[in-house]
Design an enzyme around this catalytic site. Structure first.
Site, short mmCIF file in Angstrom:
data_model
loop_
_atom_site.label_atom_id
_atom_site.label_comp_id
_atom_site.label_asym_id
_atom_site.label_seq_id
_atom_site.Cartn_x
_atom_site.Cartn_y
_atom_site.Cartn_z
N HIS A 98 70.53 116.52 169.09
CA HIS A 98 71.45 115.41 169.37
C HIS A 98 71.49 115.07 170.86
O HIS A 98 72.40 114.40 171.33
CB HIS A 98 72.85 115.76 168.88
N ASP A 156 83.66 114.66 168.06
CA ASP A 156 83.86 113.60 167.07
C ASP A 156 82.87 113.73 165.91
O ASP A 156 83.21 113.43 164.77
CB ASP A 156 83.68 112.22 167.73
N GLU A 269 92.61 109.76 171.36
CA GLU A 269 91.45 109.08 171.91
C GLU A 269 91.79 107.61 172.10
O GLU A 269 92.92 107.19 171.84
CB GLU A 269 90.21 109.26 171.02
#
Length: 505
Positions: A98, A156, A269
């Site tokens: 990632h 997340d 957030e």
């Protein structure tokens, strides 16, 4: 975050989709290991191709082989041979790949597929879990929640490896209260660049422990992490509220992260909706969706405050009191608040629906020239005016979501390698762009303009998931920690074998 990024990616990328996006490295020769090592490197085209690319999809770096280890001892043997054998080669540990710019890659060396080592053991007292470095966080959540506990800090997106996030920081909307994931580790097993397997903690081999956490894979490969656990709530009340004034938006965010556990929320957030991008209104009731779209059109920018309160029993007074305070004291635009009541697992795994949809349309593996920054609280308004208003809003279109949310510095440990601003409160800013082969350089140019603006304006940002190519930029990034960082490299990886894709040494 999920629905907005999905919509933008679909609209933007469908127009430009091409078979290949990444810039390729030169072809490399296959590595051959002596039979005495009893290690098998995979060199088939499919495995090599997968290991050559990452989520960023802006580079392609071809390894000489891929190791799928059956034990951490195999990793140790490989590294000892790489350090002391006739042919020295570099090694990159890779979880889900990632990274954004080939940080988990190695040209001509060996990529270790850490997901081949995945295991979770919860302690009898359920205070911690011993987790193999290649385990995905979503599997940690699933396994621990079934036993009524879970880690306390989350990214997340959960389909990434434990070792991967701990090598960076592991940030998300809970860290204002519990710190990043690196602040919630009790102990590690690490395989150094010399092939030594060492247990480490604040008391045992602390130099390695603090160096590896946030150390970008430079000192060792995390084969096991002991993760702090706490009670796993059953559900989450998930809110989104809209603001037209940036100062009111940030004031409320900063107020929320200053509250204690009993009177506050568990997740904070924020993001922005811009008139030159796709406006996702799906979180709001159908009757309000056109009103939300009109708000963005009329104001050019609308700010979304996103919070969650975890709970078990909705009749417990404190849950209702927190929600009542939330809805009555914050300065969001009247009427523009929406709440979803969802299972705890579904809330934490909310980005999975986006991935499933994009993969079904072959749109997951597109360029992601993301820019992730930490911005000091005292300079967030200057950043907003100079970057959001004067750079992003002036683009013909934007192809991603911008995250804005504050967190507390006292939840981080400065002995670790991770770098953050010096102020007590700083903002996480994630400019999460999706691109195509035709406009990826344009997006990267915008990112460069943002960095230049911050430098010229004296905004003391720190980058996250960064990829510098000049030593002076790395020295500047680590600042006063550079000396200790370099010494740790010499101590634990003297041949400079590990994680060459970071381009630090």
């Amino acid at each position: 975050m999920a629905n907005l990024r999905l919509m933008i990616t679909l609209i933007t990328v469908l127009v430009y989709l091409l078979p290949s996006f990444a810039k390729s490295s030169e072809s490399t020769k296959v590595i051959t290991l002596p039979k005495s090592l009893n290690l098998t490197l995979l060199t088939d085209p499919s495995t090599i191709s997968t290991a050559s690319h990452d989520y960023g999809n802006v580079t392609a770096v071809t390894p000489g082989g891929v190791l799928c280890p059956s034990s951490s001892a195999e990793i140790s043997r490989l590294l000892r041979y790489a350090a002391n054998g006739d042919t020295i080669f570099q090694v990159a540990a890779r979880g889900q790949g990632h990274s954004l710019n080939g940080q988990a890659s190695v040209s001509g060396g060996v990529v270790i597929n850490m997901t081949c080592l995945a295991d979770i053991t919860v302690s009898e007292d359920k205070e911690y879990a011993d987790v193999a470095g290649g385990t995905l966080w979503v599997d940690v959540l699933r396994e621990t929640a079934e036993q009524g506990v879970s880690p306390v800090s989350w990214t997340d997106y959960l389909h990434i490896s434990v070792g991967g996030t701990l090598s960076n920081a592991g940030i998300g909307g809970q860290m204002f209260r519990n710190g990043p994931q690196i602040s919630n580790v009790l102990e590690l097993d690490v395989i150094t660049g010399k092939g030594e397997t060492l247990a480490c903690s604040p008391q045992l081999n602390p130099e390695l422990f603090y160096g590896v956490l946030g150390g970008l894979g430079q000192f060792g490969i995390i084969s096991r992490a002991r993760i702090v656990l706490n009670h796993a709530p059953k559900r989450a009340k998930w809110f989104k509220m809209l603001y037209s004034d940036f100062t009111a938006f940030t004031k409320d965010q900063e107020s929320l992260i200053s509250m204690n556990n009993d009177t506050g929320v568990d997740y904070v957030e924020g993001q922005q909706l811009m008139s030159n991008g796709i406006v996702d209104t799906s979180f709001f009731p159908p009757s309000d969706q056109s009103k939300v779209a009109d708000l963005v059109k009329n104001h050019s920018i609308i700010y979304v405050l996103e919070v969650a309160k975890y709970y078990d029993d909705p009749t417990v007074p404190t849950t209702g009191q927190v929600i009542d305070k939330l809805t009555k004291t914050l300065s969001y635009l009247p009427g523009f608040i929406s709440m979803h009541d969802v299972p705890y697992f579904d809330f934490l795994n909310r980005v999975q629906a986006e991935e499933d949809k994009l993969r079904s349309l072959a749109l997951w593996e597109v360029p992601h020239p993301w820019l992730n920054l930490y911005v000091p609280k005292t300079q967030i308004l200057d950043f907003h005016n100079g970057v959001v208003k004067d750079i992003l809003l002036k683009q013909n279109s934007t192809s991603g979501v911008a995250l804005f949310y504050p967190t507390n510095r006292n939840k981080w440990d400065n002995r670790m390698s991770a770098m953050i601003p010096d102020e007590d409160v700083f903002y996480v800013v994630g400019l999460l762009q999706s691109a195509s082969s035709q406009n990826v350089q344009e997006v990267e140019s915008v990112n460069e303009a943002i960095i230049s603006f911050c430098k010229d304006s004296g905004i003391k940002i720190k980058q996250y998931l960064m990829h510098f190519t000049r030593k002076e930029d790395w020295v500047g990034h680590f600042g006063s920690k550079w000396g200790a960082f370099s010494k740790r490299k010499d101590l634990f990886d003297p041949k400079k074998l590990l994680s060459p894709g970071q381009d630090i040494f």
